[in-house]
Design an enzyme around this catalytic site. Structure first.
Site, mmCIF file in Angstrom:
data_model
loop_
_atom_site.group_PDB
_atom_site.id
_atom_site.type_symbol
_atom_site.label_atom_id
_atom_site.label_comp_id
_atom_site.label_asym_id
_atom_site.label_seq_id
_atom_site.Cartn_x
_atom_site.Cartn_y
_atom_site.Cartn_z
ATOM 1 N N LYS A 198 0.874 -1.189 0.000
ATOM 2 C CA LYS A 198 0.000 0.000 0.000
ATOM 3 C C LYS A 198 0.903 1.229 0.000
ATOM 4 C CE LYS A 198 -3.748 2.241 2.515
ATOM 5 N NZ LYS A 198 -3.582 2.761 3.891
ATOM 6 N N HIS A 217 -5.623 3.311 14.324
ATOM 7 C CA HIS A 217 -6.064 1.948 13.977
ATOM 8 C C HIS A 217 -4.939 0.979 14.309
ATOM 9 C CE1 HIS A 217 -3.519 3.038 10.602
ATOM 10 N NE2 HIS A 217 -3.379 1.754 10.326
ATOM 11 N N ASP A 219 -3.249 -2.589 12.529
ATOM 12 C CA ASP A 219 -3.282 -3.257 11.228
ATOM 13 C C ASP A 219 -3.811 -4.686 11.417
ATOM 14 O OD1 ASP A 219 -2.199 -0.961 10.169
ATOM 15 O OD2 ASP A 219 -0.192 -1.793 9.851
ATOM 16 N N HIS A 273 -1.798 3.028 15.904
ATOM 17 C CA HIS A 273 -0.981 4.079 15.286
ATOM 18 C C HIS A 273 -1.835 4.984 14.415
ATOM 19 C CE1 HIS A 273 -0.985 0.555 12.608
ATOM 20 N NE2 HIS A 273 -0.806 1.387 11.599
HETATM 21 C C1 OGA Z 1 -1.154 2.076 7.136
HETATM 22 C C2 OGA Z 1 -0.535 3.077 8.030
HETATM 23 C C3 OGA Z 1 0.992 4.917 8.372
HETATM 24 C C4 OGA Z 1 1.974 5.753 7.635
HETATM 25 O O1 OGA Z 1 -0.997 2.212 5.902
HETATM 26 O O2 OGA Z 1 -1.787 1.125 7.663
HETATM 27 O O3 OGA Z 1 -0.750 2.994 9.212
HETATM 28 O O4 OGA Z 1 2.962 6.136 8.250
HETATM 29 N N1 OGA Z 1 0.267 4.025 7.516
HETATM 30 O O5 OGA Z 1 1.767 6.050 6.461
HETATM 31 NI NI NI Z 2 -1.520 1.015 9.701
#
Ligand code: OGA
Ligand code: NI
Length: 331
Positions: A198, A217, A219, A273
């Site tokens: 992602k 959230h 993960d 986080h």
């Molecule tokens: C995620 C996330 C945090 C970031 O993609 O699940 O928590 O630092 N990203 O981009």
């Molecule tokens: Ni995340």
């Protein structure tokens, strides 16, 4: 279907943040600042094995989060990964829209932006690109960006390197739980473990103190390995405070996800986080979720459960876990 992209909005010289991005007061970064003087654990993978098992176990139980250095991925490869991702987001808008996903019809892979479910709900200041990178049988190259042309090769090489690192981390985690090194990985599906990329793209935000890039959230994965660009923004929750994670050239950020918390029967914590956005700079991050296949049954490992330590989590397929998490149904 027409989706309003955050990148397009940001480009339009906005002075005020549109209503749907304004978080309620108790969520705003201006009212929930990170604590000073606390730093996240940083672990060198070149430590002697027993020390490494100990350090990782400690970080997983106390934080659910740590940085790793000396992991063997070259800075040149990380830089290439970041360049190809950045180049994709710099393509003309029409070109990017050819890759649009549509979560409402189950098409999760591709270029995406979250949408509000109702008038009150708030959205995050982020566009993203999501696609499966392994195992080969689950990869659909049609969905991967075709521009820049080196996107595929670079991403495949990064995947190959990350597979080695996640194997190693899962082995260390298994040993930290007092189990044989292979137990955790095979409980997560072994060769069937899925890696999903992602790319998070957070454009400059006119009022960053009122918005969030990603709301708090945990993960759903077993582990998430993330590498950001040089713009800070990630915060992790520790003992009642947000702790800012400073960028650290070439370190990989490791998040313990929900599936490791469940397998370990709560000994290891899935870290809460969030990410903040920035007024001047575009923040980007590359998160790879390492997750079980849909059909894997995940529950507390029997070796960790007895009369004194009853199971704290129910056992269910990963598909069922995900469905419940997305729908807000208790696990
Ligand atoms: C995620 C996330 C945090 C970031 O993609 O699940 O928590 O630092 N990203 O981009
Ligand atoms: Ni995340």
């Amino acid at each position: 279907m027409e989706v309003e992209r955050v990148q397009v909005l940001a480009h339009g010289n906005l002075h005020e943040l549109p209503e749907k991005f304004i978080r309620p007061a108790h969520e705003r970064p201006e009212n929930t600042r990170a604590i000073e003087g606390v730093t996240v654990p940083m672990i060198s993978l070149s430590l002697p094995h027993d020390n490494l098992v100990h350090e990782i176990s400690k970080a997983c139980s106390e934080w659910g989060f740590f940085l790793i250095t000396d992991h063997g991925i070259s800075s040149a490869l990380i830089q290439l990964l970041q360049e190809v991702g950045k180049e994709f987001f710099e393509l003309p808008q029409g070109e990017k829209e050819r890759y649009a996903n549509d979560p409402s019809t189950g098409k999760f892979e591709g270029y995406g932006t979250k949408m509000t479910k109702n008038a009150e709900a708030k959205v995050e200041w982020i566009d993203y690109y999501f696609h499966v990178i392994s195992p080969a049988s689950k990869v659909n190259y049609e969905i991967w960006p075709k521009h820049p042309p080196s996107y595929r090769e670079v991403t495949e090489e990064y995947n190959a390197e990350l597979l080695k690192i996640t194997d190693k981390l899962l082995q260390l985690i298994s040993e930290g739980l007092g189990l044989k090194g292979k137990v955790v990985r095979s409980s997560l599906g072994g060769e069937e473990i899925e890696m999903e990329m992602k790319i998070n793209m957070y454009p400059p935000c006119p009022q960053p103190e009122l918005a969030l890039g990603v709301e708090p959230h945990t993960d759903m994965s077993a582990l998430t390995i993330l590498v950001p660009n040089d713009v800070p923004g990630l915060q992790v929750w520790k003992d009642g405070n947000w702790v800012a994670v400073n960028s650290m050239p070439n370190a990989l950020f490791v998040h313990v996800g929900d599936q490791i918390e469940v397998l370990s029967n709560g000994k290891y914590k899935s870290v809460l986080h969030r990410s903040l956005v920035n007024k001047e700079s575009t923040r980007m991050s590359w998160a790879v979720f390492c997750a079980p296949p849909n059909e894997a049954m995940i529950g507390p490992l029997p070796q960790l459960v007895d009369d004194k330590n009853p199971a704290k989590y129910s056992t269910k397929t990963f598909a069922e876990f995900r469905h419940r998490k997305f729908s807000g149904i208790p696990q």
